[in-house]
Design a protein around this motif. Structure first.
Motif, PDB file in Angstrom:
ATOM      1  N   HIS A  12       6.441  -1.555   2.528  1.00  0.00           N
ATOM      2  CA  HIS A  12       7.511  -2.493   2.185  1.00  0.00           C
ATOM      3  C   HIS A  12       7.380  -3.834   2.913  1.00  0.00           C
ATOM      4  O   HIS A  12       8.026  -4.811   2.526  1.00  0.00           O
ATOM      5  CB  HIS A  12       8.881  -1.898   2.528  1.00  0.00           C
ATOM      6  CG  HIS A  12       9.216  -0.679   1.754  1.00  0.00           C
ATOM      7  ND1 HIS A  12       9.412   0.529   2.354  1.00  0.00           N
ATOM      8  CD2 HIS A  12       9.384  -0.478   0.423  1.00  0.00           C
ATOM      9  CE1 HIS A  12       9.681   1.435   1.422  1.00  0.00           C
ATOM     10  NE2 HIS A  12       9.678   0.848   0.254  1.00  0.00           N
ATOM     11  N   GLU A  14       5.109  -6.278   3.292  1.00  0.00           N
ATOM     12  CA  GLU A  14       4.665  -7.495   2.592  1.00  0.00           C
ATOM     13  C   GLU A  14       5.772  -8.033   1.687  1.00  0.00           C
ATOM     14  O   GLU A  14       6.013  -9.229   1.634  1.00  0.00           O
ATOM     15  CB  GLU A  14       3.396  -7.236   1.783  1.00  0.00           C
ATOM     16  CG  GLU A  14       2.150  -7.076   2.629  1.00  0.00           C
ATOM     17  CD  GLU A  14       1.880  -8.247   3.569  1.00  0.00           C
ATOM     18  OE1 GLU A  14       2.074  -9.420   3.174  1.00  0.00           O
ATOM     19  OE2 GLU A  14       1.475  -7.978   4.712  1.00  0.00           O
ATOM     20  N   ARG A  15       6.443  -7.140   0.977  1.00  0.00           N
ATOM     21  CA  ARG A  15       7.523  -7.575   0.098  1.00  0.00           C
ATOM     22  C   ARG A  15       8.726  -8.058   0.899  1.00  0.00           C
ATOM     23  O   ARG A  15       9.504  -8.878   0.442  1.00  0.00           O
ATOM     24  CB  ARG A  15       7.932  -6.437  -0.843  1.00  0.00           C
ATOM     25  CG  ARG A  15       6.827  -6.106  -1.848  1.00  0.00           C
ATOM     26  CD  ARG A  15       7.252  -5.058  -2.825  1.00  0.00           C
ATOM     27  NE  ARG A  15       7.274  -3.750  -2.170  1.00  0.00           N
ATOM     28  CZ  ARG A  15       7.806  -2.675  -2.717  1.00  0.00           C
ATOM     29  NH1 ARG A  15       8.384  -2.718  -3.892  1.00  0.00           N
ATOM     30  NH2 ARG A  15       7.779  -1.516  -2.079  1.00  0.00           N
ATOM     31  N   SER A  18       9.041 -12.372   2.233  1.00  0.00           N
ATOM     32  CA  SER A  18       9.741 -13.498   1.605  1.00  0.00           C
ATOM     33  C   SER A  18      11.247 -13.404   1.811  1.00  0.00           C
ATOM     34  O   SER A  18      11.913 -14.423   2.006  1.00  0.00           O
ATOM     35  CB  SER A  18       9.405 -13.601   0.119  1.00  0.00           C
ATOM     36  OG  SER A  18       9.838 -12.441  -0.547  1.00  0.00           O
ATOM     37  N   ILE A  53      15.677  -1.443  -3.809  1.00  0.00           N
ATOM     38  CA  ILE A  53      14.607  -1.858  -4.717  1.00  0.00           C
ATOM     39  C   ILE A  53      15.129  -1.779  -6.156  1.00  0.00           C
ATOM     40  O   ILE A  53      15.708  -0.772  -6.550  1.00  0.00           O
ATOM     41  CB  ILE A  53      13.385  -0.935  -4.547  1.00  0.00           C
ATOM     42  CG1 ILE A  53      12.902  -0.973  -3.091  1.00  0.00           C
ATOM     43  CG2 ILE A  53      12.269  -1.311  -5.510  1.00  0.00           C
ATOM     44  CD1 ILE A  53      11.865   0.070  -2.755  1.00  0.00           C
ATOM     45  N   GLU A  57      10.683  -3.008  -9.085  1.00  0.00           N
ATOM     46  CA  GLU A  57      10.071  -2.693  -7.782  1.00  0.00           C
ATOM     47  C   GLU A  57      10.140  -3.874  -6.816  1.00  0.00           C
ATOM     48  O   GLU A  57       9.329  -3.981  -5.896  1.00  0.00           O
ATOM     49  CB  GLU A  57       8.626  -2.204  -7.932  1.00  0.00           C
ATOM     50  CG  GLU A  57       8.497  -0.853  -8.600  1.00  0.00           C
ATOM     51  CD  GLU A  57       9.170   0.281  -7.808  1.00  0.00           C
ATOM     52  OE1 GLU A  57       8.914   0.404  -6.609  1.00  0.00           O
ATOM     53  OE2 GLU A  57       9.964   1.039  -8.417  1.00  0.00           O
ATOM     54  N   GLU A  58      11.125  -4.762  -7.013  1.00  0.00           N
ATOM     55  CA  GLU A  58      11.333  -5.882  -6.100  1.00  0.00           C
ATOM     56  C   GLU A  58      12.355  -5.477  -5.041  1.00  0.00           C
ATOM     57  O   GLU A  58      13.360  -4.819  -5.356  1.00  0.00           O
ATOM     58  CB  GLU A  58      11.877  -7.093  -6.858  1.00  0.00           C
ATOM     59  CG  GLU A  58      10.954  -7.600  -7.931  1.00  0.00           C
ATOM     60  CD  GLU A  58      11.643  -8.595  -8.873  1.00  0.00           C
ATOM     61  OE1 GLU A  58      10.961  -9.519  -9.316  1.00  0.00           O
ATOM     62  OE2 GLU A  58      12.844  -8.438  -9.159  1.00  0.00           O
TER      63      GLU A  58
END
Length: 147
Positions: A12, A14-15, A18, A53, A57-58
């Motif tokens: 998780h 890397e996501r 931001s 999520i 899958e964001e």
């Protein structure tokens, strides 16, 4: 909207990058990113978290917490960061994430869950009180520079 909740793991991160950056800049215009994700990977034993999520899958929300000791209460969980995509607020995601932290603390015999409030909006204070939190105006944050 279909939201699933998971315990945070390395996949998780890397996501999360931001969202962390977005949240930090919106609260503090002087925020300078210092390889947060790299640091989190190195120090992953010092914190836990849960993510929300969506069906694409964001990551649309998260809560990060670490462990502390309170002389008054004993072992405690401290929520470091709590963020929900602004377009998805007040849809139950906040309650689900907080419920997971509180359940984790209860299951693992922690005596206290606490966090500091930077957004003192009436809506947020009502939310915290609704989940059973006592909100006071006593604490101020002090953070000496260590490096």
């Amino acid at each position: 909207m279909n939201i699933k909740f998971e315990e945070m793991n390395e996949s998780h991160l890397e996501r999360l990058d931001s969202l962390l950056n977005e949240a930090a800049v919106s609260k503090n215009p002087f925020f300078h990113k210092k390889n947060l994700i790299e640091q989190m990977r190195k120090e992953k034993d010092y914190f836990k978290g849960y993510v929300a999520i969506n069906e694409k899958e964001e990551l649309v929300g998260y809560v990060l917490f670490s462990f502390a000791y309170s002389i008054w209460s004993g072992r405690s969980v401290y929520i470091n960061k709590f963020y929900i995509d602004p377009q998805l607020r007040q849809k139950g995601i906040e309650s689900q994430l907080m419920h997971r932290v509180i359940t984790y603390a209860q299951y693992n015999d922690f005596k206290l869950v606490s966090w500091d409030i930077s957004d003192k909006s009436e809506a947020m204070i009502r939310f915290y009180e609704k989940i059973g939190a006592k909100v006071d105006n006593v604490k101020l944050n002090c953070e000496p520079a260590l490096s």
